[in-house]
Structure formats: C-alpha cells, structure tokens
Design an enzyme around this catalytic site. Sequence first.
Site, PDB file in Angstrom:
ATOM      1  N   SER B 156       0.826  -1.219   0.000  1.00 20.38           N
ATOM      2  CA  SER B 156       0.000   0.000   0.000  1.00 20.38           C
ATOM      3  C   SER B 156       0.850   1.254   0.000  1.00 20.38           C
ATOM      4  O   SER B 156       2.009   1.246   0.433  1.00 20.38           O
ATOM      5  CB  SER B 156      -0.890   0.043   1.237  1.00 20.38           C
ATOM      6  OG  SER B 156      -1.756  -1.049   1.262  1.00 20.38           O
ATOM      7  N   GLU B 271      -3.761 -14.466   2.049  1.00 21.06           N
ATOM      8  CA  GLU B 271      -4.122 -13.583   3.147  1.00 21.06           C
ATOM      9  C   GLU B 271      -5.572 -13.781   3.558  1.00 21.06           C
ATOM     10  O   GLU B 271      -5.916 -13.815   4.725  1.00 21.06           O
ATOM     11  CB  GLU B 271      -3.891 -12.137   2.694  1.00 21.06           C
ATOM     12  CG  GLU B 271      -4.028 -11.109   3.777  1.00 21.06           C
ATOM     13  CD  GLU B 271      -3.511  -9.752   3.282  1.00 21.06           C
ATOM     14  OE1 GLU B 271      -2.793  -9.106   4.040  1.00 21.06           O
ATOM     15  OE2 GLU B 271      -3.830  -9.355   2.143  1.00 21.06           O
TER      16      GLU B 271
END
Lengths: 425, 425, 330, 330
Positions: B156, B271
């Site tokens: 990110s 994830e």
Amino acid sequence: MATLKPYRRQRARGGVPFHEARMDLRYSEADERFRSELRAWLEDAVPRFEDSHDVPSADDLAGRREYDTAWQGTLFEAGFAGIDWPAEYGGRGASPTEQLVFHEEMARVGAPYVGMNFVGLLHAGPTLMSEASTEQKERHLPRILRGEEVWCQGFSEPGAGSDLASLRCAAARDGDEYVVNGSKIWTSYGEVADYGELLVRTDPEAPKHKGISWLILDMRTPGIEIRPLRAIQGSIEFNEVFFDDVRVPVRNRVGAENDGWRIAMVTFSFERGTAFVSEMIAVSRATKELAALARKVTRNSATAWDDVALRREIGRLAAELDALWALVKRNVSEAARSNQPPGLGGSVLKLAFTELNQRLSELTMQVLGRAGIARSDIGGLPLDDLTEKALRSLSLTIAAGTSQIQRNIVAERMLGLPREQRTES
Amino acid sequence: MATLKPYRRQRARGGVPFHEARMDLRYSEADERFRSELRAWLEDAVPRFEDSHDVPSADDLAGRREYDTAWQGTLFEAGFAGIDWPAEYGGRGASPTEQLVFHEEMARVGAPYVGMNFVGLLHAGPTLMSEASTEQKERHLPRILRGEEVWCQGFSEPGAGSDLASLRCAAARDGDEYVVNGSKIWTSYGEVADYGELLVRTDPEAPKHKGISWLILDMRTPGIEIRPLRAIQGSIEFNEVFFDDVRVPVRNRVGAENDGWRIAMVTFSFERGTAFVSEMIAVSRATKELAALARKVTRNSATAWDDVALRREIGRLAAELDALWALVKRNVSEAARSNQPPGLGGSVLKLAFTELNQRLSELTMQVLGRAGIARSDIGGLPLDDLTEKALRSLSLTIAAGTSQIQRNIVAERMLGLPREQRTES
Amino acid sequence: MDFVLNDEQAELQSAFRTFCDGRFDIDTIRRLDAEGSSVDPDLWGELAGMGVFGLRVAESEGGVGLSVAEAVLVFEEIGRAIVPGPVLWTHLAAGFVPGAVDGSAVVGGIDLGDCAGGPILLEHPDALDCVLVLDDTGVRLVDGEDLDSAPVAVPLDPLTPIGLVTHLPAGDELGGAEMARRLRREGAAFVAAMQLGIAESATDQAVSYAKEREQFGRPIGSFQAVKHICADMLVRVEVARAAVYAAGVTFDDPTLGNLERAVDAATVCATAAAHANTKANIQVHGGMGYTWEVPAHYYLKRAWVLETTFGTADQAADRVACDVGGDTST
Amino acid sequence: MDFVLNDEQAELQSAFRTFCDGRFDIDTIRRLDAEGSSVDPDLWGELAGMGVFGLRVAESEGGVGLSVAEAVLVFEEIGRAIVPGPVLWTHLAAGFVPGAVDGSAVVGGIDLGDCAGGPILLEHPDALDCVLVLDDTGVRLVDGEDLDSAPVAVPLDPLTPIGLVTHLPAGDELGGAEMARRLRREGAAFVAAMQLGIAESATDQAVSYAKEREQFGRPIGSFQAVKHICADMLVRVEVARAAVYAAGVTFDDPTLGNLERAVDAATVCATAAAHANTKANIQVHGGMGYTWEVPAHYYLKRAWVLETTFGTADQAADRVACDVGGDTST
C-alpha cells in the site's frame, strides 16, 4: 476575555419575555383552543359516524370509498377539513402546528383514517394549490376537501421505478387533446378514483427530465384498463393501469408543457414531509400495545415482557419514536417559519421512521411467537391487525423512494457528496 | 417413478465403506497421530521456552523480534515449522488439515503467536513458493522457516489503499539494478525486518495493473527511511517507509517484469484464506472468557450474565463462531482437494469473521461497563487485554481489503454482478 | 476430514433439486395457493416415491437408508423449493408410524413447547391422517379423526393452512422424554436445512433480478447499494451452510462434539440467513417485491413460519450461551 | 410551538463553537495528550471566563443565567471539540460548591451507580480540588486531599486520565436522594448533548474526508457504499439532536411531559449516534482511521467513556420500556 454573558443580556435588553423567545415545544394558546374545539366535536362526531357507517372490509373498494369520503364530508361540514388549506378552497387556513394538533387528536380518539382521500389531500391537492390554474384549483380543491373527488397517482411505470424520470407513457398532442398510450403502476385505488395525477412524456426527443408533463386525468375516460395487483399482506392495494389512446384535454395539463418533472418534485416534498405524521402516531400507539401484549403473552413459565432483550428493544423503539416525534415538530416549525413545504428533512425522517417501523414489526412477530403463524384473531391475540402491519411494513423502505434512493438524496443534497455516476439519457 | 434410492445403492455397490466416502468433519488417523506428537512436544517445549525467554513489551520491537524468531527456531528444530511447506525448504510437507491441527494445538496450550514471522510465513513465503526462482526460494524459504529472516510488506501507499493498483512507487531500471523512489505505508515491523515484499511501478506508461513488478527488498539497503505510525490502541504497529534512490538488484525481482499485480493477487488469496485461523481460535477462547467474566461482573444487584440480552448475544456469537470454524474446515478441505490456495471463500470468511470480532468487542465493553474506561488491570478484570483487543478490532474491517472492497469481490466474482464503473487509468 | 460434499452427495442433492424444479416450480406453488390445497395427493405420492419420507429408514424397511447429513441436503432443497405440506413431520414419523415411510399416512405434528402459553396450532389440519404430539415428557400419536380443530381463516403463509386445536386427546404414547428430545433435535436440524434452502433461493432470486432489472441506464446490480446487499446475502448463506452441514455430520458421528450445540448453531445461523435474506430479496425487487407478482413473499412467509418451529433462534442462542458459560442453572 | 433555535440561541452556539475552534483545535488536543495533562490552567480559565461553569447560575450569583436548553447547546459544542477535563462535574457543582462557578475550584465527581459492583474510578484525579459523590441516598462533597486514588497507567481515552479510588471518605453531605436524582438527570442530559456533538463532528470528519480522498480516480464519497455510510451518520445525528434538544426544553418547562423519559430518550439516541458514527468515521477513513494521524480515535474513545457516564443507554431503554408498559416493578 470572551464570555457567553452577552447572549443572556442581549435577550433581556430586547424586552421580549424569556419564555416566548426561545426554542419551544409547547403548543400556543391558539393551538390549544383549536384542540379543545376539535376534541369536543370529535367526542360526539366519531361515535355518531361509526354508528351510521359499517366499517368495510379491505377488499370492498366501493365500500371503502363510501366510508372514507363520508368521513371526509363530515369533517368538511364541521369545518375540520384541510386544516392548513386556504379558506378560499374550503380549508381552515390554519397553521401547520394546528394541522399537527389535528393529527394528534384524530389519532387519540381513533377517528377514521384519511384512507382513499390520501392522494387528493396529501399529494394532488397540495400540488394543485402550488401549481395549477385558478380554474383548475376551483374545480378540484373544494371537491377534494368535501370528499367528493377521490384521486389516484399515475407516476411510476413498470420500467420506471427508482428512475422515475425514465418514464415512457406517451402523450401525443392532437389539437386540444393529448392522446395517452402506455402504462402506469402502483396506482392505489385506481378502480374507484375519479381523477389521477398523471405524469406523461410529451417530448420524446428532450433529455429525460425535460420532456415530461403533469396531467389531470379523468379516470372515467375511455381506453383505461385496470389490472389489480395483490400486495404482500394479501389485499388489493394498487393496480397496473394501461392506456390505449386515452384522450385528455390539454386544459387538464397543470403548469407548462414539459415542466412536469419540476411539478412532480413539489409533490415529493409533500410526500416526504408530513405524510407519515398519522402513521407515526399509529406506531406510537402500537408500541404501547405491544408492551401490553408482551406483559400478557406467556412463553413457558414467564411472559415475553420478562425477556429483557425484548423489553429493552421496546424501550429503544419508544425512545427513538419520541425523538422522531420531536423531529416532526422541528420540521413543522421550520415549515411554519419559512412558509415552504417541508424540505430534505423529510428524507431523514423517512429513513429513520421506516426502519423503526420494520424493527417494531420484527419485534411484534417475536413477541407473538408461534401464534404469529395465524392471521386471524385467536386466543385473545389481535393477530389479524398485527400480522397485517408486520407484512405491510416491508413496503415502507421501498414505496415513495427506496431507502437506497433516500440515502443518495441525503448524501448528495444535504451532505454535498459527489453525485452518483448515473447515466442520464 | 423417480426415487433417491439409487444414490444409496450406488454407494453400496462401490464397495467403499459408508463412513469414509461421505462429507466428514473427523480428522484422519494420520492427523490425530500428528496431533499427539505435537501435543506431547508442546507440553514440554512451551514451558521450557517461556522459562528461558521473557515476554517483551509491545513497544520493544527488537525484543519482540528476538522472541518471535526464537520460538520459530524452536519449532523448526523440532520439525514443526511450515507444516504444509515442502520438505525441500525445511517444511514438514504435511496436509492442510495437519496445518489446521497445528493451529488448534498451538492455541490450546497458548503457545507463542506467529508474531513478526507473520509476513514471511503467511504472505511472502507462500508467494515465493508459488512464483519465485529456484535460487530465490532456496535463498529465503529455509531461513524464513528457521526464524532467521523477518519480512515486512510494502504494498500500500498513502495514495493507493483500496485502489492498490494505482500505486506510484517507481522502480527505474539502471543496468542490473532498479532505482526505487516513492513511499509505502502499513509496513508492520518495518524497522526490524530483514526483507520486504515490495510492489513497484516498472512501467509508468502501461495501464495501471500492467506496469507493476514484485521485488525482494533488503531492508538494510541505503536510502530507506522509516516513520513509525501509532495504531488506535496506542502501540507502534506499522510504518510509513520512504525510498530515496534505493537500489535493488534486478535478480531480486520475483516473476517477470510488469507481472507483479498477478503475483500480488496470489498473496491476497493466502491472506484471505487461512490468515485468521489463529485469530479465530483466539476469538473462540475470548468468547468463553467473556462468558466467565460476565458471570463474575456484578452490576447493581445482578451479574452481567443475568442480563438476557447480553447473554444471548454471547450465545449468538459463539454459535456463529462454530459455523465459521466449520467454514474454515470446508475451505481447508477444498484447498486440500484442489491443491490450490484458498479462493474467494476467503472474502466470505473475512467479512463474517471481522464483523463478528467487532461485535464481540462491543459486547466486551458492555460487559465491562464503567471499568472499561481504564486500560490497566484493576479489580481482577483483565482490562489491558480486553480494551486493547476491542480497539484493535476496529482495524479488522479495513486492513487487508476493507469490507466494502470484500463485498465488491463477493458480488462481482462470486455472484457475477456487473463490475463497478471504476475509472481504470 | 473432508468437509465438502462427495460426488454421490452432490448428485443426490442435484437429482432432488431437478425433481423439485420440475414438480414444485413456482407455477405449481401458485396453483396450490389458488386451490387452497397444501397437500396435493399426486405430488405427495411423488415425494413418497422419491423416498423423502423414508430417507433415513433402512432399505430393508422400505426406506432409502441415508444418513442425517444426506437428509439435510434433501431438506435444503425442500426449503429452496418451498415444498408445502407436512413433509418434515411425516419424515420424522417414518419408521414408527405405520404408513409414513411410503406416504400413505400423512403425519402432522405439534411441538407443545413451541405453543407454550399460547394457542395450540396445527399445520395442514385437513390433510392429516394422524398427529404426533411432543412435550417435555414424551411423544404421543393422535388419530386425525379424534382431534378437533377450528380452521384459521387466514394463515400467515398461504401454503401453510392452520387449525386452532380445540380438543387434543391424549392419544397413544409412543415414547418418553428421550424420544421427544431426539425428534425435536432432528426436527430443528431439518428446519435449519430448509431455512438454508430458503436463504439460498432468496439470494438467487435477488441476484438474477439485480442482473436483469435496469434503472438509470444500468442493471441495478451494478450499483454498490444493491451489490452489497447481495454480497451480504451470500455471506449469510455460506455461514449458515457450514453450520447446517456440520450439524448433519455431527448427528451421524456424535463423538465429533456436542450435538445439541451443533444443532443450535445451525438454528441460529440458518434462521438469521432466511430471515434477513428473504427481507433483502424483497428490498432488491423494489415495488414488485411486496406483490404477489414475484414469489419473494412466499419465501419470506415460509421463513417466518419455520422460525417458530422446533424452537426459536433466541432459545438456541440462550442454550449455546449457557454451554459456553458453563451455566447449568437454566 | 417553535422547535428551532431562535437567533440568539443560534448565535450563542456559534460563538461558543468559534471559541472551541480557536482554543480546543486538534493541535491543542494533541498537545494536551502529549503533555499528559487534561486540565490546562489557562484553558480552564478561559472556559470559566466564557461562563461555561456558571452557565445556569443566576447573573446575581456570578453566572450567565441561561436555561438548560441553552446549556445543552454549549455542551453539544464541548462534545464536538472533545474539550477535556471535568467540565461537566464543575458545571453541575456551580451554585452549591464554592468556587465552581468561576472555575477556581476544579470539581470532579463519581456516580457510584455507574461503578456499581466494579472498581470506583475517578476521572482527572490529579486536577481536582474536590469531588462530588452521588449514590441513591444523596450527594456528598469530598475534599480532593482526603481522597486516595492510585493512578491507572493507561486510560481508555488519552484525554481522560483515571484514578482507582482506594479510599473514599464520607465527606460532607450536601443533599439527599432528590438532589442526587436531579444531578444525575442533568448530568445524563449534558452527556447526551456531548455525545450529539461527538456524533456530529464524526460525521463532518467523514464527509470531508470522503470528498477529498480519491481512489479509483474518483472521490471515495462518490461510491454508494461510502455515501450511504455518511447518510446514515446524518440520520443518526438528526434523530439524536431532536431528542437532546427536546430533553433540554422539557427541563425548562417540566409540564411538557415526562422529564425522565425525555432524558432517557436523549441518552438512547445520542449514545447510539456517537457510538455508531465514531466507528463509521474510522471505517470511512480507511487505514488512516485507526492511526493517531487523524483525530478519529480520540472521538471514538471519548464516546466510549461517556457511554458509561450517568447511566448507560441500556439502562435508559429499560426505564423507557417500563414507562411504556406501565411496569412499576423495576
């Protein structure tokens, strides 16, 4: 040093008595005088009316029309029709707060509901008042107030629901008449109404919001066919209406040609503003009745009331209803100050109230437990009324603008968030 | 006439014993043998490890690294690292169900948590296994398993959160090196990690998903600056990382140049798939502890447990957790059958589990009542742990893909609803 | 451990779904509603022929000999197709009430626990040959002729006619408290399976409407508001499915864990899924959703009826809480 | 009836908002947090100067002489700015605790009802000159010196330091049960006002972030998912505002209705608004929302502290239920 004292002193200097100047929830003396007068009349009128009129069944449309209009006529005779309508159309010309008192008192004694006069009194009437010609107003408004004209609404179409402006029901100009072809849906009481407020496309070439006109439709015109639709609770509540070369005089158009979208928006602000004042009073009563019911209904060795989770939710709903009632008073106060129809606050109220109403329904079914699988009164339980309300409540977050559309309105128009990327053809 | 009998007969004919052929929640004998072995070892190993290692405080990053990697090393020595990793990298090469048994047993005895090895073991490692060159795998995978390498994640950016593919951190090719400039955010343990999995833009001209590459970043490379960010619960959990002409050898790229988006998606499926198995066990334990707490905490003359509304919500959460645990078993069974990483089912699990976790937090605060305004243990209440978890839970519906993004994924990829009109530059 | 349907289970379910699609399509549901009949002899015979009633009865006794986990798959489809009639009670009765296994006896039932303190209501009163009555002390069988009931004019679910029991004879005792407990537990598990099927069907209906229906020049399913409603529907279905299948598997292998708790978890999750999804389905359908033009209302009403059949989700949650908290006082 | 703010009330509120914007801006909040001080003598003095403590004390006694409805407007702003310190207790004490009216005495307080059965916790323990103690029997005043408390290392809200009271002397009796009831009721109303302000501020923060922050090439506030979160925030604010203002007006004109119920309705609606909106604000802010980079967390934590101050929303809802049901047993 900064201080808040001037705000107190300033008011004292102004010479206006403290209690009159401030934010106030107390009805004025004039409001209370009106209440006394109305209450005194209702005490006598309601039993008299109920003695002379049998309550019709949900499916008896003609009977319901007769009942609802007779009550409206009774109100009119006594000077209690159209509390906030101007006197020139037979209204009382009173304030919005007196209108609120009217709703309170009607609910208090369980007077007959507005019923089939709903569209005339709450949608079409106010729209005509705001937008129609003098002749149109004089023709229709007094008759609506006297219970002589029942109206229905022809706005939505099977293909135009949330996206109302995409409506396609066409009105082609032919001399001094429009020739209407297409269909409408959700027209409550279409079979027994005298007139309809009709949105039609008069310019198929214009952008979708720009080619719409608002017509007064005589429901007895040839070429109208009505197909009843059954609502979830089982009764016929609305219809699909088909138009086959239906001729409407151009003089029955309200406002300018192709200005119908703006006019319809006026109607919506009424719809969202005060339309559920009566329902709110009804729900407040229902909450009380549910509490009483919960104290009676036994489940194994205890009552439903002994279940803290259920009881607390009743308390929460009642607390929120108190808040919504205060919010209505604020909306009415704002309308009274500005002399404008209620604004976007109506969307806030609709979102909160419709959701609350559905929570009340769920809670009611929980309190009823197994008995709720029947819809006829048994074992001293008012199942007919309660299950009907529970089913009916499912329409509330859809009709008159879904909750999704209301949230868009709140977000875009009240909070200023960027408009949806919607294709506007 | 149609009948369901053939389905019974067919199976009988097949000769496979009934109980082995059908949908089954029972661990296999091999799984149970593994469990016994692991349990026996843990009984001795955990106390021994805890005797020789002090639990570091949340702010002592170096201490936490030391602690977490030491435990990982201990697991490795005993043959319990990387249960479902291939033996060639030092893993146990066992089945996904044994991996599940591993989580259950670790939770049962309250063994140290994966901690700082999280990214290496659960994100970077599996991605390397699936996508990296033999040399890269051999270089890193065994060291991750032995607790010799701690990894962090650089995906990110401040301007690229939900819209991760719009990332701008640039890697310009200079001979056999990339020169990286830009910044990353939410890199947990960035200060003490050895390596980072880094997504960079290698082709600024390509459509946004097409110009991204996946690099192995040595965190000791010059030009990296780290700014710690404080999480809502007060501790430093993640960082903003700035890159100023940071040179990364081209040989540290995983997969082809500009193929990084696809590779990152592999990571996400890990994830979402099994990342919260441990957390789920922790939450299940927390639910039990909350019930015990509610039975102890008195409020006026009764305990919190006597409040049916609170108690019922504990029951609901426990019931839903049971369901989610069964859902995990289904996901693991599917992964075992297909030999593929867990798919979109992970989004379903994440949506349900993160919301459940937040409801548990709210309930915990309600049970604590006034005591919850303190975050240090007092009056026999484990306030430190409970309030920290309650605050931390707020990140769950945001981190690793917000609930809004997960709902898009479920709606578009599982239900086939039309894609969002998003501007994809 | 292999917690996915095996090929035969998937085929079983798919075959029964095909049967329901053909025999209990929405036109049939509408016809039965219009005729006021919830038990059509031909359709009942077809259900019997499929083996629905004797699903768990040994082959040697005329049944299909399947396990609870597989019967759950069938009841999921019964829910998905809102098959009307006392299918569950007749299924529960098969094996100890003569004629139930082949459908020649139509068996209804009353769990007095569900009616505690309120009126005693009987589903499908006119169609029943006999009635099972459960209470905390045991199970009784009452001949349909001996029981008096007054028809309730309007039932909540048009396909579940209701009678108010005015005289409930003692009948014949079939078993004690343990048998009553077992039947309730099985009943609750199959109710949860039906609620799962209802929740799934509501999701399918909403999703296909959202793909077709256009407003503002795009399918309404492309708007996040609608999209996210549908996503939440699927999440509830998947959670409920895991709980319901786990309960089924636990019946067949009770050493797996606490069977009562597994059934309660299924009740909690499947009730929530059916309740929320049938309501959401109406919302996604907009105005059409609260008419009889689309079948959404039938699903909502059936889900409401099932919510109070063999105990409510609240009761199940209360029991799970007591299990979690080690509270044996209630 | 005119249930909107009049011009003077609007000006009063706007003046106090301007004051808070200047004195309790977010940098100040961060500075106080960093310094570990919740009561800054200069800022406390400015609050006193504004008349916050003596807001409802007669002018002849050094106060501002406003009504409860107007004090509610001021406390709404105190909530909106998350002004730290025992402002509410000192305000409640003004008029009967010497020095409270001009802020020269910093007055804290404990409602033993809030702590019932748990540890006795005191907010801002180091800053207090004296402490009001309420229980069902009455009101006592304890000298700050006489009370022993152990500091709690980490408070939930960084701006509300907490002490665990280890010795609570009897103190001086100031009044009986009726006075305690009155103070609790006033306290609950002002807490609801602060929660309203917090809910409003959370909405403002979320909306402005949603307008600025771009993802996928558009402001996130153009996505329905975010838009509808914000719309629901505003709905909760408006409902809470109506309830809170109505409670204030009912204090000033008790013949309007049931004052306790009006306060309880305010507690129920304002607590719900503050709780849900501070959480939604974090969600709208995404990753930033759960860091200390944006102030969202301060608001959430303050709202959580206020949720258990002068009774909870659950207790309020239980009382409203009993009122609705005519149940006088509890």
